[in-house]
Design a protein around this motif. Structure first.
Motif, PDB file in Angstrom:
ATOM      1  N   VAL A  30       0.860  -1.181   0.000  1.00  0.00           N
ATOM      2  CA  VAL A  30       0.000   0.000   0.000  1.00  0.00           C
ATOM      3  C   VAL A  30       0.894   1.228   0.000  1.00  0.00           C
ATOM      4  O   VAL A  30       1.718   1.396   0.901  1.00  0.00           O
ATOM      5  N   LEU A  31       0.731   2.066  -1.028  1.00  0.00           N
ATOM      6  CA  LEU A  31       1.582   3.263  -1.168  1.00  0.00           C
ATOM      7  C   LEU A  31       0.808   4.517  -0.786  1.00  0.00           C
ATOM      8  O   LEU A  31      -0.376   4.644  -1.102  1.00  0.00           O
ATOM      9  N   PHE A  32       1.519   5.434  -0.144  1.00  0.00           N
ATOM     10  CA  PHE A  32       0.887   6.669   0.307  1.00  0.00           C
ATOM     11  C   PHE A  32       1.473   7.900  -0.374  1.00  0.00           C
ATOM     12  O   PHE A  32       1.116   9.016  -0.067  1.00  0.00           O
ATOM     13  N   ALA A  33       2.395   7.677  -1.240  1.00  0.00           N
ATOM     14  CA  ALA A  33       2.986   8.790  -1.995  1.00  0.00           C
ATOM     15  C   ALA A  33       3.584   8.137  -3.220  1.00  0.00           C
ATOM     16  O   ALA A  33       3.840   6.934  -3.233  1.00  0.00           O
ATOM     17  N   TRP A  76       4.141   6.491  -6.932  1.00  0.00           N
ATOM     18  CA  TRP A  76       3.413   5.610  -7.827  1.00  0.00           C
ATOM     19  C   TRP A  76       4.010   4.226  -7.777  1.00  0.00           C
ATOM     20  O   TRP A  76       5.198   4.076  -7.442  1.00  0.00           O
ATOM     21  N   VAL A 121       1.863  -7.582   4.239  1.00  0.00           N
ATOM     22  CA  VAL A 121       1.443  -6.328   3.615  1.00  0.00           C
ATOM     23  C   VAL A 121       2.543  -5.309   3.895  1.00  0.00           C
ATOM     24  O   VAL A 121       2.987  -5.177   5.039  1.00  0.00           O
ATOM     25  N   ALA A 122       2.999  -4.633   2.829  1.00  0.00           N
ATOM     26  CA  ALA A 122       4.023  -3.596   2.974  1.00  0.00           C
ATOM     27  C   ALA A 122       3.372  -2.232   2.817  1.00  0.00           C
ATOM     28  O   ALA A 122       2.453  -2.068   2.016  1.00  0.00           O
ATOM     29  N   TYR A 123       3.842  -1.284   3.616  1.00  0.00           N
ATOM     30  CA  TYR A 123       3.343   0.095   3.554  1.00  0.00           C
ATOM     31  C   TYR A 123       4.481   0.985   3.077  1.00  0.00           C
ATOM     32  O   TYR A 123       5.558   0.985   3.687  1.00  0.00           O
ATOM     33  N   GLN A 124       4.234   1.705   2.002  1.00  0.00           N
ATOM     34  CA  GLN A 124       5.303   2.529   1.417  1.00  0.00           C
ATOM     35  C   GLN A 124       5.032   4.004   1.663  1.00  0.00           C
ATOM     36  O   GLN A 124       3.958   4.509   1.304  1.00  0.00           O
ATOM     37  N   ASP A 125       6.004   4.673   2.261  1.00  0.00           N
ATOM     38  CA  ASP A 125       5.895   6.115   2.554  1.00  0.00           C
ATOM     39  C   ASP A 125       4.602   6.458   3.286  1.00  0.00           C
ATOM     40  O   ASP A 125       3.948   7.478   2.997  1.00  0.00           O
ATOM     41  N   ALA A 126       4.238   5.602   4.241  1.00  0.00           N
ATOM     42  CA  ALA A 126       2.987   5.819   4.963  1.00  0.00           C
ATOM     43  C   ALA A 126       3.157   6.885   6.036  1.00  0.00           C
ATOM     44  O   ALA A 126       4.171   6.901   6.741  1.00  0.00           O
ATOM     45  N   PRO A 127       2.179   7.778   6.172  1.00  0.00           N
ATOM     46  CA  PRO A 127       2.210   8.694   7.313  1.00  0.00           C
ATOM     47  C   PRO A 127       1.997   7.888   8.602  1.00  0.00           C
ATOM     48  O   PRO A 127       1.358   6.837   8.582  1.00  0.00           O
TER      49      PRO A 127
END
Lengths: 473, 473
Positions: A396-399, A401, B439-445
């Motif tokens: 899951v990306l938050f910034a 692409w 589950v991976a979190y990318q650039d998450a706040p």
């Protein structure tokens, strides 16, 4: 005896010897492969360019990533935590009383790799699957992708040279070509696992075949992915132009031939992004990796544009022209079977939603993906969205692409079907787990134990001892 | 809508809520189940005795093990290392440059469990599969074994009561009965994985069915196992009588109805063990768990004794009489298809070998097993044997007998096909991995991250941070 049988027999024969190599020996092998590939970069990139039509800068970057990845796996093997070593001393207070039990992961044996078309280095002959399997101590036989045969052969020569230079038997690595040879590889009795990066249909067929063997073996497929993107109304209002530029770059990168290409973008009605984006779609028609991929793109695009209510905002003319489609959530939901199929190539579908409820109704229908991306503002309440996206995707990306995939311990390149059929990743350090199985030793005398499980821990690897994790030396 | 569909829908609906429970809440649930089962021990053991004909002491021991196991999983969930949490801060020096990536394991969703006949507590309704799946945060629907229906229902009532007492929705746990209901469960769309303990034929059918679904799901089978034992000439000479007593106890324990029963024992020609053993085989005929198991035992025994060169050293008369067979390595190799089939029940086959080479030729033919046992002396050179046994089995024992299976971090109850079809264990703390996916979190706040992945690590769980393991608080 045909080529495949010979290669498999050879791999099977050397498997115990390769499994018994030390971590340092396998690191030396992986570094050796990286070194010969780096040394041969000019030649490899030239051949790759001729066969794939991918630009030189991209190919050089991909090769650098590939050799870096090989070296990283070498370091991970020496660090040793990938072995999940556990020492449980005997404990009579357990129920039932516990004998002395020590466990670590061991290599599976010979494994088969099906190379991908779209990453002639990173997901091909000496790519992540091969690197992680060699790191694990498994002989590897690669089925070359027909999209880059000369590059596959040349890479295989370099890998084999590195195997020899490392003083290891030739059976540690092999290459086969052709559809029938690939099937024979999957069916070969000594093969212990198959990994694959490609289409859902191809992966499904190999999964069925691995399962149907007299002795079923695990199949690790990285298959299809829509890679949905959600843009909240606040994000669209705050930076719709910036998001349009980012999305334009991401869905057209490498002619859209990435498994992580954003294929479906949820945008608010009246979106700025949707206004800005069409002008940023290139008119030039890229050369696709293969004829077959070009045909698949044309077919997929035609099916999508034939749906009533799907608008073509850009492209759609030339056979491989980057194409921007848009529609309403209601149209998507009424035509999910067509519009939720991945179109491999430079195409993305913008889906307009009226409100959070309609957005949620689309998300609830989406198939599993490798990635899901959220563009939101601090003012947005995102708890439900994050949970939903985490159920949909493996990353899951938050910034940014999704089209970049870093190689690290925290990476996960996987996700619910059809993204993958397994609970494992095909990119990042933990992808090594695919090629290992646990063995426990009960009441073993010191001399029977691998060094990794001895009380004095001579290699200083991280372990769990009597329930507690103990970091490495 | 039938019962199965109702239960599955209910499980699917509550899955996100259950996945979002804290580790402490799941530990409370697991302890609650253990408590009600311990409190109901007299009733449960009485019903189990009536349905399985297993002796009370065994059943009380198995129940104690089962509730201990539930509590252990509760502790493991709170300890938190099972999440494999990784924090990789952004690093521009990586190739490609690494964004901030954080990864942990998340529950799969609703899972189906097929209970076994031979452990009415430990591998049944509230056994290890259920404990590990609930610990992972997955709703569980159990397919009861027809061998102990009343016990299954009563146990399910207690589990459901504990679910309610923990303030959790009823959908977290369900029970179905009957063959057709079991198949409907495997086919139900929301089911995310199936676990099974039973026969190779049954497991194979379920594996095929899980794979053939429109959306394939993982199948975790614990199937058949010969559990070979190797006795060296030195060990036989030094303590043949003691080994005979140990083997007699192990292969007859629980009427031989254990997946870890030693079914094939390699002994040197002129063995003392083989002289001592016949006198220690009981004449009493045990009651088997079910009619079907008794029939399967009689059929398997008849097939083995029909082989020319197989001698009956004890038993073989009454329908379920404990039976000791013996033969030469050459006979075994010439009749591998019959003699390497597991016979579930109180039977073991002694195989005489002339020398180390003949012993190795037998070992090379053996199918995968859950366990392999070596009885050797300090004077024996065992390096090759240990390596061979480690390739054959998931657990290698150097003392004692394989019929006890401790529940600990280092346990591995699995092994090459047909012991299992997976690289996972069905006993021990790491069995929880079956019901989790990354589950991976990318650039998450910070606000989007689960507490387990935040920089301040508020729960103090063990993690890997920028490549290094950091123990928990």
């Amino acid at each position: 005896m045909n080529d495949v049988q010979e290669l498999v027999t050879r791999a099977d024969e050397v498997a115990p010897e390769f499994a018994a190599t030390s971590a340092a020996e396998r690191r030396a092998l992986l570094r050796g492969i990286a070194d010969v590939m780096d040394a041969g970069a000019d030649e490899l990139v030239t051949i790759a360019g001729e066969e794939t039509a991918l630009p030189e800068a991209r190919l050089r970057g991909e090769l650098a990533r590939t050799t870096w990845q090989l070296r990283k796996f070498g370091d991970a093997v020496v660090e040793g935590s990938y072995l999940e070593a556990v020492v449980d001393h005997a404990d009579p207070s357990d129920v039932p009383p516990r004998p002395d039990l020590r466990r670590m992961l061991r290599p599976l044996g010979p494994v088969a790799m099906f190379a991908a078309s779209n990453f002639p280095f990173a997901f091909s002959v000496a790519g992540g699957d091969t690197a992680s399997a060699l790191a694990a101590g498994c002989p590897v036989i690669v089925k070359a992708h027909s999209g880059h045969p000369r590059l596959s052969r040349r890479t295989a020569e370099l890998v084999s040279a590195a195997v020899e230079a490392a003083g290891l038997p030739a059976g540690v690595f092999g290459l086969v070509e052709g559809f029938e040879q690939g099937l024979a590889l999957v069916d070969a009795e000594p093969i212990e696992a198959v990994s694959f990066t490609g289409s859902v249909a191809g992966g499904r067929a190999l999964l069925d075949r691995c399962t149907a063997r007299p002795r079923p073996i695990p199949f690790f497929g990285e298959l299809g992915s829509l890679n949905p993107v959600v843009v909240t109304a606040a994000a669209d209002a705050a930076r719709g132009d910036e998001l349009a530029a980012g999305l334009a770059g991401s869905f057209q990168l490498g002619a859209g031939q990435f498994c992580t290409k954003p294929g479906l973008v949820l945008v608010p009605q009246g979106s700025r992004l949707i206004q800005e984006l069409p002008a940023q779609v290139a008119e030039e028609e890229p050369t696709m990796l293969t004829e077959r991929i070009a045909e698949g793109f044309a077919t997929g695009r035609a099916a999508a544009t034939a749906v009533d209510g799907v608008e073509v905002l850009a492209g759609g003319g030339g056979a491989t022209a980057p194409t921007l489609l848009a529609t309403d959530a209601s149209v998507l939901l009424a035509n999910a079977e067509v519009l939720l199929e991945e179109v491999f190539g430079p195409l993305t579908l913008l889906v307009r939603y009226a409100d959070a409820a309609e957005r949620e109704s689309v998300l609830a229908e989406l198939p599993g993906s490798l990635t899901a991306t959220l563009h939101a503002e601090d003012s947005d309440d995102i708890d439900g969205l994050v949970d939903r996206l985490g159920r949909l995707a493996g990353r899951v990306l938050f910034a940014g692409w999704p089209t970049g995939v870093a190689v690290s311990w925290a990476q996960h390149h996987g996700g619910p079907w059809p993204a993958t059929n397994t609970q494992h990743t095909s990119v990042g350090m933990t992808s090594i787990r695919r090629f290992l199985r646990p063995v426990a030793y009960q009441d073993a005398p010191e001399r029977a134990l691998p060094p990794e499980l001895r009380d004095d821990n001579p290699l200083g690897i991280p372990r769990r001892v009597d329930g507690r994790l103990v970091p490495g030396a």
